[in-house]
Design a protein around this motif. Structure first.
Motif, short mmCIF file in Angstrom:
data_model
loop_
_atom_site.label_atom_id
_atom_site.label_comp_id
_atom_site.label_asym_id
_atom_site.label_seq_id
_atom_site.Cartn_x
_atom_site.Cartn_y
_atom_site.Cartn_z
N ALA A 153 18.89 40.64 52.34
CA ALA A 153 19.58 41.87 51.98
C ALA A 153 20.04 41.79 50.52
CB ALA A 153 20.79 42.07 52.89
N GLN A 154 20.03 42.96 49.90
CA GLN A 154 20.46 43.00 48.51
C GLN A 154 21.97 42.83 48.42
OE1 GLN A 154 18.53 45.46 49.84
NE2 GLN A 154 16.57 44.93 48.93
N THR A 155 22.42 42.09 47.41
CA THR A 155 23.85 41.95 47.14
C THR A 155 24.10 42.09 45.66
OG1 THR A 155 23.66 39.55 46.94
CG2 THR A 155 24.25 40.41 49.11
N VAL A 156 25.32 42.50 45.33
CA VAL A 156 25.73 42.65 43.94
C VAL A 156 27.02 41.85 43.75
CG1 VAL A 156 26.45 44.25 42.15
CG2 VAL A 156 24.68 44.93 43.79
N THR A 157 27.05 41.02 42.74
CA THR A 157 28.19 40.14 42.50
C THR A 157 28.78 40.41 41.12
OG1 THR A 157 27.20 38.40 43.86
CG2 THR A 157 28.95 37.75 42.36
N GLN A 158 30.08 40.56 41.09
CA GLN A 158 30.81 40.64 39.83
C GLN A 158 31.83 39.51 39.87
OE1 GLN A 158 31.12 45.30 40.44
NE2 GLN A 158 31.89 44.77 38.40
N SER A 159 31.60 38.52 39.05
CA SER A 159 32.37 37.27 39.15
C SER A 159 33.73 37.34 38.46
CB SER A 159 31.56 36.12 38.56
OG SER A 159 31.25 36.39 37.21
N GLN A 160 34.02 38.43 37.78
CA GLN A 160 35.28 38.55 37.04
C GLN A 160 36.14 39.64 37.69
OE1 GLN A 160 32.80 39.92 34.01
NE2 GLN A 160 33.10 38.21 32.61
N PRO A 161 37.07 39.27 38.54
CA PRO A 161 37.92 40.29 39.18
C PRO A 161 38.75 41.06 38.15
CG PRO A 161 38.14 38.20 40.29
CD PRO A 161 37.36 37.93 39.03
N GLU A 162 39.19 40.36 37.10
CA GLU A 162 40.02 40.99 36.08
C GLU A 162 39.58 40.51 34.70
OE1 GLU A 162 44.16 41.27 38.73
OE2 GLU A 162 44.03 39.97 36.97
N MET A 163 39.64 41.44 33.75
CA MET A 163 39.36 41.11 32.36
C MET A 163 40.35 41.89 31.50
SD MET A 163 36.56 39.15 31.85
CE MET A 163 35.71 39.70 30.36
N SER A 164 40.58 41.36 30.29
CA SER A 164 41.40 42.09 29.34
C SER A 164 40.76 42.00 27.97
CB SER A 164 42.83 41.55 29.32
OG SER A 164 42.83 40.21 28.91
N VAL A 165 41.04 43.00 27.15
CA VAL A 165 40.47 43.04 25.80
C VAL A 165 41.47 43.71 24.88
CG1 VAL A 165 39.32 45.26 26.26
CG2 VAL A 165 38.44 43.76 24.45
N GLN A 166 41.51 43.26 23.64
CA GLN A 166 42.34 43.91 22.63
C GLN A 166 41.67 45.21 22.21
OE1 GLN A 166 45.56 41.46 22.41
NE2 GLN A 166 45.25 43.02 20.86
N GLU A 167 42.49 46.18 21.96
CA GLU A 167 41.98 47.45 21.45
C GLU A 167 41.12 47.19 20.21
OE1 GLU A 167 45.17 50.13 20.66
OE2 GLU A 167 43.88 51.91 20.63
N ALA A 168 39.97 47.89 20.15
CA ALA A 168 39.01 47.80 19.03
C ALA A 168 38.10 46.58 19.12
CB ALA A 168 39.69 47.83 17.67
N GLU A 169 38.35 45.68 20.06
CA GLU A 169 37.49 44.51 20.22
C GLU A 169 36.36 44.82 21.20
OE1 GLU A 169 39.19 42.75 17.33
OE2 GLU A 169 37.79 41.52 18.49
#
Lengths: 119, 113
Positions: free
Chosen positions: B1-17
């Motif tokens: 069966a097909q599965t989709v994985t996103q290993s980063q539950p949370e991310m943050s970034v500085q504005e403009a980065e």
């Protein structure tokens, strides 16, 4: 141009009560879907339909029933609500995919969601 | 069966980065589509970008671009010049023609002013 409309947007039920969520789309889409969204679990497919009069089970169909009597409407029913069915429900639709060139036909258009709380 | 994985539950970034969200999927098919959907606090799901598997060229939509590695079954999303309005849940999704869409668990992106 309404797109996909879900009603109601909010509902509180007591355990054992029944209710129906209505999804209506005005884009003449063939495919319609019901998802539930729970924290940390993304969107899980409950049931879907590939055309008027057809339905199929998704990942988490237990406790739900659906009907697609008209092409534009897809109903999700809870016969006897349980606290585990507290969730946000999303309806979506897409055109019939005709092949590799029809990418646009496979894009989902979503409703705004329905928050259901079962006490 | 097909599965989709996103290993980063949370991310943050500085504005403009710039920030990159990861997505991998499992399939034995050669013909399929990949998508990134955004869900802001309003809860409305919005398509960000889409990719056909048979196309080698990476899709771009303004500040959003993907790095599609078919052999590695990887489909990452790059957001350049991040803006406060980019703060949202991002879902990677996979679909075969004539079949249902499968979503990953999502990545919550915060944008720091």
């Amino acid at each position: 141009n309404a797109g996909v409309t879900q009603t109601p947007k909010f509902r509180v039920l007591k355990t054992g009560q029944s209710m129906t969520l209505l999804c209506a789309q005005d884009m003449n889409h063939e495919y319609m879907y019901w998802y539930r969204q729970d924290p940390g679990m993304g969107l899980r497919l409950i049931h879907y339909s590939v055309g008027e009069g057809t339905t199929a089970k998704g990942e988490v169909p237990d406790g739900y029933n659906v009907s697609r009597l008209k092409k534009q409407n897809f109903l999700l029913g809870l016969e006897s609500a349980a606290p585990s069915q507290t969730s946000v429900y999303f309806c979506a639709s897409s055109e019939f995919g005709l092949g590799t060139g029809e990418l646009r036909a496979n894009v989902l258009t979503f409703g705004a969601g329905s928050r259901l709380t079962v006490l | 069966a097909q599965t989709v994985t996103q290993s980063q539950p949370e991310m943050s970034v500085q504005e403009a980065e710039t920030v990159t969200l990861s997505c991998t999927y499992d399939t034995s098919e050669s013909d399929y589509y990949l998508f990134w959907y955004k869900q802001p606090p309003s809860r409305q799901m919005i398509l960000v970008i889409r990719q056909e598997a048979y196309k080698q060229q990476n899709a771009t939509e303004n500040r959003f671009s993907v790095n599609f590695q078919k052999a590695a079954k990887s489909f990452s999303l790059k957001i350049s010049d991040s803006q406060l309005g980019d703060a949202a849940m991002y879902f990677c999704a996979y679909k075969r023609p004539y079949d249902k869409v499968i979503f990953g668990p999502g990545t919550s992106l915060s944008v720091i002013p």
